[in-house]
Scaffold this active site. Structure first.
Site, short mmCIF file in Angstrom:
data_model
loop_
_atom_site.label_atom_id
_atom_site.label_comp_id
_atom_site.label_asym_id
_atom_site.label_seq_id
_atom_site.Cartn_x
_atom_site.Cartn_y
_atom_site.Cartn_z
N GLU A 176 13.41 37.80 0.55
CA GLU A 176 14.80 37.54 0.16
C GLU A 176 15.74 38.27 1.13
OE1 GLU A 176 16.02 39.34 -3.58
OE2 GLU A 176 17.13 37.53 -4.09
N GLU A 183 15.25 39.86 -14.75
CA GLU A 183 15.76 38.74 -13.94
C GLU A 183 15.81 39.28 -12.53
OE1 GLU A 183 16.32 35.93 -15.28
OE2 GLU A 183 16.60 36.39 -17.39
N LYS A 231 24.17 50.54 -17.43
CA LYS A 231 24.22 51.27 -16.15
C LYS A 231 24.52 50.22 -15.08
CE LYS A 231 22.47 52.39 -12.67
NZ LYS A 231 23.08 52.03 -11.35
N CYS A 235 21.20 35.27 -6.59
CA CYS A 235 19.75 35.32 -6.81
C CYS A 235 19.11 33.96 -6.58
CB CYS A 235 19.45 35.80 -8.22
SG CYS A 235 20.37 34.90 -9.46
P1 NAD Z 1 18.67 46.58 -7.12
O1 NAD Z 1 17.34 46.29 -7.72
O2 NAD Z 1 18.75 47.41 -5.91
O3 NAD Z 1 19.62 47.30 -8.19
C1 NAD Z 1 19.85 46.71 -9.46
C2 NAD Z 1 20.15 47.82 -10.44
O4 NAD Z 1 18.99 48.62 -10.59
C3 NAD Z 1 21.28 48.77 -10.00
O5 NAD Z 1 22.08 49.08 -11.12
C4 NAD Z 1 20.51 49.98 -9.51
O6 NAD Z 1 21.25 51.17 -9.62
C5 NAD Z 1 19.33 49.99 -10.45
N1 NAD Z 1 18.17 50.73 -9.96
C6 NAD Z 1 17.77 50.91 -8.67
N2 NAD Z 1 16.67 51.69 -8.63
C7 NAD Z 1 16.37 52.01 -9.91
C8 NAD Z 1 15.34 52.79 -10.53
N3 NAD Z 1 14.40 53.41 -9.82
N4 NAD Z 1 15.33 52.89 -11.86
C9 NAD Z 1 16.26 52.26 -12.62
N5 NAD Z 1 17.27 51.53 -12.10
C10 NAD Z 1 17.31 51.40 -10.76
O7 NAD Z 1 19.35 45.14 -6.92
P2 NAD Z 1 20.79 44.84 -6.32
O8 NAD Z 1 20.72 45.09 -4.85
O9 NAD Z 1 21.85 45.50 -7.13
O10 NAD Z 1 20.93 43.26 -6.61
C11 NAD Z 1 20.35 42.32 -5.79
C12 NAD Z 1 19.07 41.80 -6.40
O11 NAD Z 1 19.32 41.29 -7.71
C13 NAD Z 1 18.49 40.64 -5.62
O12 NAD Z 1 17.11 40.80 -5.51
C14 NAD Z 1 18.82 39.44 -6.50
O13 NAD Z 1 17.98 38.33 -6.33
C15 NAD Z 1 18.72 40.02 -7.86
N6 NAD Z 1 19.45 39.19 -8.84
C16 NAD Z 1 18.71 38.44 -9.72
C17 NAD Z 1 19.37 37.61 -10.65
C18 NAD Z 1 18.59 36.76 -11.63
O14 NAD Z 1 19.19 36.26 -12.59
N7 NAD Z 1 17.29 36.57 -11.44
C19 NAD Z 1 20.77 37.59 -10.68
C20 NAD Z 1 21.48 38.39 -9.77
C21 NAD Z 1 20.79 39.20 -8.86
#
Ligand code: NAD
Length: 496
Positions: free
Chosen positions: A398, A262, A186, A297
């Protein structure tokens, strides 16, 4: 730029789901728009998946798992298919780069020089690992034979973010497939198009249908349905800490599936006044926060600078940034800073900057949307907030945008205390010519990745993941592949 603009006009991005080897609309017929954040123009209609679409994708993956069409192949045969998958991506690199740039706003030269080569390296690395996995035969008493074997888990659900849409997805999908699992991905609703294309290319490369499915949709709809699904054996996630916590709850409410997270970061970079080369270190500090418009991230968003070099660091940083990161059209190969992912995200980033200023931070550079990009362009100028304190929100939360904060410190103990004063623990860096000190700091820093006299360096042998609320697992490295398997102990009675 003309060449890419012309090609962009001819691109016909695909926003349907990819389930059981076919592009299909949502069962409900619902769609949502994906928008080009450089212009605000609608790029494509994307299928808005819900529980019914997730059920179909998981059923397809479950059927592929049950009849062993993937895990039943000889390791070398699986390896050959994954290597051909990488070749297919390489063959379609320009199309994928263009899709990524239009969907997410990332400069096209970054997709071509960073994201795509890393995607290829990841698939090829995990493909090459497949026949290197070994179990064990333990020493037992005569009359017994004890083997430990690694087996794939079944259907893996993957939920990915938008900051490196292809790469973050492939960090999950490649090891899960290499281990012999079937996958339902997804992707983020902010930038889903390249993931659908990759799944098609897997089948074009000879991958069996049903082994790699993509369901598009919103997090609280399609994402939640996948996380709650009883036939998903493991959920692997990259995204925010807040959503990561929800996924742990969903696993508990459903089938206790494994959950690999992650999540977010607020990574400190510590610059001691005995560092080798201030100019070089400042350039890396600038890259560490403004690459990918800060939507990384592990972005080095907290700059901790020893008082002896604080002012020189600040003036060098403010003078150099404009030369290294200038906002521009992401289709221009010379552009180094694109828009952030959406107008909504732009508003959030600007609100955090305003809050920091209100809290007393000094805005040394940036601080606003740059001029000249029209109402639809979601740009934020590279921003440095100096003279901040540990208590300010800018040092605790963040931002995920091109915004660095700077704090002065006096002693090594102070620097470590400031660095560790965070709920996050993804990455950290230490800049010092004193290797004994650097080594002490590595031991003291609460972070999954620590860089010494560099930032962001690494290759596929580097496990990547966080301490504390930055996550509970690791991507890359062969350990990641093993995390998509489980150990089975087989004890034989071979007594006469
Ligand atoms: P997000 O958490 O908003 O979304 C990530 C994914 O989760 C998307 O596909 C979204 O549709 C899904 N999602 C959202 N709500 C959900 C729910 N209730 N149930 C299931 N899935 C759900 O994050 P984002 O804005 O897409 O990405 C940014 C974040 O990702 C930042 O916090 C960043 O630090 C983190 N990130 C971490 C790493 C790592 O390796 N640690 C790498 C890249 C990004």
């Amino acid at each position: 730029m003309k060449e890419w603009t012309a090609r962009a006009g001819a691109l016909a991005p695909e926003g349907r789901h990819f389930i059981d080897g076919r592009l299909v609309p949502s069962r409900s017929g619902a769609t949502f728009d994906t928008v080009n954040p450089a212009t605000g123009a609608v790029l494509a209609q994307v299928a808005r998946g819900d529980g019914a679409d997730v059920d179909a994708a998981v059923a397809s993956a479950q059927a592929a798992w049950a009849d062993r069409r993937w895990r039943g192949l000889a390791p070398r045969a699986r390896m050959d298919i994954l290597l051909r998958f990488a070749d297919q991506i390489e063959r379609h690199a320009d199309e994928l780069a263009l899709t990524e740039t239009l969907d997410m706003g990332k400069p096209i030269s970054d997709v071509r020089s960073i994201d795509l080569p890393e995607v290829l390296r990841t698939i090829r690395y995990f493909a090459e690992c497949i026949d290197k996995i070994e179990g064990a035969v333990t020493h037992t008493a005569p009359g017994s034979l004890h083997m430990i074997v690694h087996e794939p888990l079944g259907v893996v659900g993957a939920i990915s973010p938008w900051n490196y849409p292809m790469l973050m997805a492939i960090w999950k999908v490649a090891p899960a497939l290499a281990a012999g699992n079937c996958v339902v991905l997804k992707p983020s609703e902010q930038a889903p198009l390249s993931c659908v294309r990759m799944a098609q290319l897997f089948v074009d490369a000879g991958g069996p249908v049903g082994v790699f499915n993509v369901v598009n949709g919103l997090g609280p709809e399609a994402g939640k349905a996948l996380a709650l699904h009883p036939d998903v054996a493991k959920l692997t996630f990259t995204g925010s800490t807040a959503v990561g916590k929800l996924l742990l709850a969903y696993a508990g409410q459903s089938n206790m599936k494994r959950v690999a997270l992650e999540t977010g970061g607020k990574s400190p970079q510590i610059f001691f006044d005995d560092l080798y080369d201030l100019d070089a270190a400042v350039d890396r500090a600038i890259g560490g926060i403004y690459d990918n418009a800060g939507q990384v991230c592990n972005a080095g968003s907290r700059l901790l600078v020893q008082r002896g070099i604080h002012d020189a660091f600040l003036s060098r940083f403010t003078a150099r940034t404009a030369a290294l990161y200038r906002p521009g059209n992401p289709l221009d190969p010379a552009t180094t800073l694109g828009p952030v992912v959406s107008a909504a995200h732009q508003r959030q980033v600007l609100a955090r900057i305003a809050q920091a200023k209100g809290d007393g931070a000094h805005c040394a550079i940036g601080g606003a949307a740059p001029e000249g990009f029209g109402a639809g362009g979601a740009y934020v100028a590279p921003t440095l907030l100096s003279h901040t304190t540990a208590a300010m929100a800018i040092n605790r939360e963040e931002v995920f945008g091109p915004v660095a904060s700077m704090m002065a410190f006096d002693t090594e103990d102070q620097a470590i205390a400031l660095a560790n004063d965070s709920v996050y623990g993804l990455a950290a860096a230490v800049w010092s010519a004193d290797l004994k000190r650097a080594h002490r700091c590595v031991g003291a820093l609460q972070a999954g990745v620590v860089w010494v006299n560099c930032f962001g360096d690494g290759d596929m042998t580097q496990p990547f993941g966080g301490y504390k609320q930055s996550g509970n697992s690791r991507d890359k490295h062969i350990d990641s592949l093993l995390s998509y398997m489980q150990g089975k102990s087989a004890w034989f009675n071979i007594a006469d």
